[in-house]
Scaffold this motif. Structure first.
Motif, PDB file in Angstrom:
ATOM      1  N   SER A 170       0.969  16.529 -28.748  1.00 61.82           N
ATOM      2  CA  SER A 170       0.408  16.720 -30.089  1.00 61.82           C
ATOM      3  C   SER A 170       1.312  16.243 -31.213  1.00 61.82           C
ATOM      4  O   SER A 170       0.990  16.462 -32.394  1.00 61.82           O
ATOM      5  CB  SER A 170       0.094  18.210 -30.309  1.00 61.82           C
ATOM      6  OG  SER A 170      -0.794  18.684 -29.329  1.00 61.82           O
ATOM      7  N   GLU A 223       3.301  17.288 -35.608  1.00 63.05           N
ATOM      8  CA  GLU A 223       2.447  18.288 -36.253  1.00 63.05           C
ATOM      9  C   GLU A 223       2.141  19.442 -35.309  1.00 63.05           C
ATOM     10  O   GLU A 223       2.146  20.606 -35.720  1.00 63.05           O
ATOM     11  CB  GLU A 223       1.148  17.623 -36.730  1.00 63.05           C
ATOM     12  CG  GLU A 223       0.318  18.510 -37.648  1.00 63.05           C
ATOM     13  CD  GLU A 223      -0.793  17.735 -38.333  1.00 63.05           C
ATOM     14  OE1 GLU A 223      -1.398  18.292 -39.267  1.00 63.05           O
ATOM     15  OE2 GLU A 223      -1.052  16.591 -37.922  1.00 63.05           O
ATOM     16  N   ALA A 281       5.352  21.538 -34.911  1.00 67.48           N
ATOM     17  CA  ALA A 281       5.609  22.329 -36.108  1.00 67.48           C
ATOM     18  C   ALA A 281       4.723  23.573 -36.143  1.00 67.48           C
ATOM     19  O   ALA A 281       5.180  24.673 -36.478  1.00 67.48           O
ATOM     20  CB  ALA A 281       5.373  21.477 -37.359  1.00 67.48           C
ATOM     21  N   ALA A 282       3.446  23.417 -35.772  1.00 66.43           N
ATOM     22  CA  ALA A 282       2.532  24.561 -35.762  1.00 66.43           C
ATOM     23  C   ALA A 282       2.957  25.602 -34.733  1.00 66.43           C
ATOM     24  O   ALA A 282       2.935  26.812 -34.993  1.00 66.43           O
ATOM     25  CB  ALA A 282       1.110  24.079 -35.472  1.00 66.43           C
ATOM     26  N   GLY A 342      -1.714  24.534 -40.409  1.00 64.68           N
ATOM     27  CA  GLY A 342      -2.216  23.192 -40.711  1.00 64.68           C
ATOM     28  C   GLY A 342      -3.343  22.779 -39.790  1.00 64.68           C
ATOM     29  O   GLY A 342      -4.278  23.542 -39.527  1.00 64.68           O
ATOM     30  N   SER A 382       8.141  25.324 -43.471  1.00 63.12           N
ATOM     31  CA  SER A 382       6.765  24.885 -43.217  1.00 63.12           C
ATOM     32  C   SER A 382       5.882  25.042 -44.445  1.00 63.12           C
ATOM     33  O   SER A 382       4.931  24.286 -44.637  1.00 63.12           O
ATOM     34  CB  SER A 382       6.162  25.676 -42.052  1.00 63.12           C
ATOM     35  OG  SER A 382       5.912  27.022 -42.422  1.00 63.12           O
ATOM     36  N   ASN A 428       6.978  18.892 -45.648  1.00 66.88           N
ATOM     37  CA  ASN A 428       5.972  18.219 -44.836  1.00 66.88           C
ATOM     38  C   ASN A 428       6.176  18.530 -43.360  1.00 66.88           C
ATOM     39  O   ASN A 428       7.162  19.160 -42.950  1.00 66.88           O
ATOM     40  CB  ASN A 428       6.019  16.703 -45.082  1.00 66.88           C
ATOM     41  CG  ASN A 428       7.403  16.122 -44.806  1.00 66.88           C
ATOM     42  OD1 ASN A 428       8.043  16.433 -43.801  1.00 66.88           O
ATOM     43  ND2 ASN A 428       7.869  15.275 -45.711  1.00 66.88           N
ATOM     44  N   VAL A 429       5.240  18.062 -42.545  1.00 69.11           N
ATOM     45  CA  VAL A 429       5.249  18.364 -41.115  1.00 69.11           C
ATOM     46  C   VAL A 429       6.493  17.813 -40.434  1.00 69.11           C
ATOM     47  O   VAL A 429       7.110  18.474 -39.590  1.00 69.11           O
ATOM     48  CB  VAL A 429       3.981  17.797 -40.457  1.00 69.11           C
ATOM     49  CG1 VAL A 429       4.060  17.912 -38.943  1.00 69.11           C
ATOM     50  CG2 VAL A 429       2.751  18.508 -40.991  1.00 69.11           C
TER      51      VAL A 429
END
Length: 314
Positions: free
Chosen positions: A32, A35, A38-39, A105, A230, A234-235
């Motif tokens: 993934s 992004e 990061a999530a 996000g 976060s 940015n991501v």
């Protein structure tokens, strides 16, 4: 030789904890990208902070209690710990899930599931086996299920399955298995759970509240940077910062065997005086701002127990 095996057991627990992220991080980023990672990192940061509140301070004073308790009393403490933490898991889990969903996000669902699954770490029974001096049981019942779950989830992600399989397979299912197996090995029965309810349960939650607040605040302070980054960056920046933060935590994890190893040794003597002597030997150099008696009295006595004559947990 038994002491050597025990020492290696205490060292093996954080070692397995360090290996787990190494299995899944490449799979998440390959599947993934930045992004997705990061999530997941945000969800884990929020869930780990909340887990410290859910844990209710049992890893702090629980080992000392079970170290010198009779088997029946040990089972009572184990059941009481699980019951009291389940009381907090639902409301705090909802808060963690909502916060991660708002910051997740494009992978909001996956972030929310990760936060919720990470909250289940607060149910860990590792403290119990540290208290009875059986670290290898923690490796077998706690570390190995989580390492296995991480490996399986990595394979699933490389095979193209959705990212939400990670929090379910690598976090939620292993934690449920670990807690269930730990209670089984500890000999906890349904009668133990029934006795650890009502007034005993309410007193436990109140008595442990101050410890939980202190430990939770500390965990929140440690986990908050990833969440803040976060929210304001940015991501890409979040992904890089989260990766560096994870490496730092791996190094800090390597320092945990020593305090874990002395908990059972310090807490097992029946007399306060002997525990003071062992605590003095274990905490060199000592902080001059707090006496040994203060330290051991706070660690070795459950709130409401001790010389004060307060009512203990039934």
């Amino acid at each position: 030789m038994p002491r050597v095996r025990q020492t290696f057991g205490f060292a093996a627990v954080p070692l397995f904890g360090m290996l787990t992220p190494l299995l899944v991080l490449p799979a998440i980023t390959t599947h993934s990208g930045a992004e997705g990672w990061a999530a997941i990192a945000v969800g884990q940061a929020i869930g780990s902070a909340i887990a410290a509140f859910v844990e209710l301070g049992w890893s702090w004073n629980g080992p000392m209690r079970v170290a010198r308790a009779k088997p029946s009393r040990r089972r009572h403490y184990a059941a009481l710990a699980v019951n009291s933490r389940l009381v907090l898991l639902l409301p705090l889990g909802v808060i963690a899930t909502a916060a991660a969903f708002l910051l997740g996000g494009a992978f909001a669902l996956e972030s929310a599931l990760t936060a919720l699954a990470s909250c289940f770490a607060g149910l860990s029974m590792a403290w119990y086996f540290f208290g009875i001096g059986r670290p290898w049981l923690t490796v077998a019942l706690d570390s190995i299920p989580r390492l296995t779950g991480a490996g399986v989830s990595a394979i699933m992600l490389f095979a193209g399955l959705p990212l939400w399989t990670y929090p379910l397979v690598a976090l939620l299912v292993p934690w449920c298995i670990a807690v269930t197996l730990s209670l089984k090995v500890a000999g906890v029965t349904l009668d133990d759970f029934r006795r650890a309810r009502g007034r005993s349960l309410r007193f436990s939650v109140r008595a442990q509240a101050s410890i939980a607040a202190a430990r939770g605040t500390s965990a929140l302070y440690m986990q908050l940077p990833v969440v803040i980054v976060s929210a304001v960056s940015n991501v890409g920046a979040t992904a890089v910062f989260a990766a560096g933060d994870r490496l730092t935590r791996m190094v800090l994890t390597a320092m945990s065997p020593l305090p874990n190893a002395v908990q059972q040794w310090v807490g097992s003597p029946p007399t306060l005086r002997e525990r003071e002597v062992r605590a003095r030997r274990a905490m060199i150099p000592m902080d001059s701002s707090m006496s040994v008696k203060q330290r051991v009295g706070s660690c070795g006595s459950f709130p409401g127990h001790g010389r004060s004559g307060g009512r203990g947990i039934a």
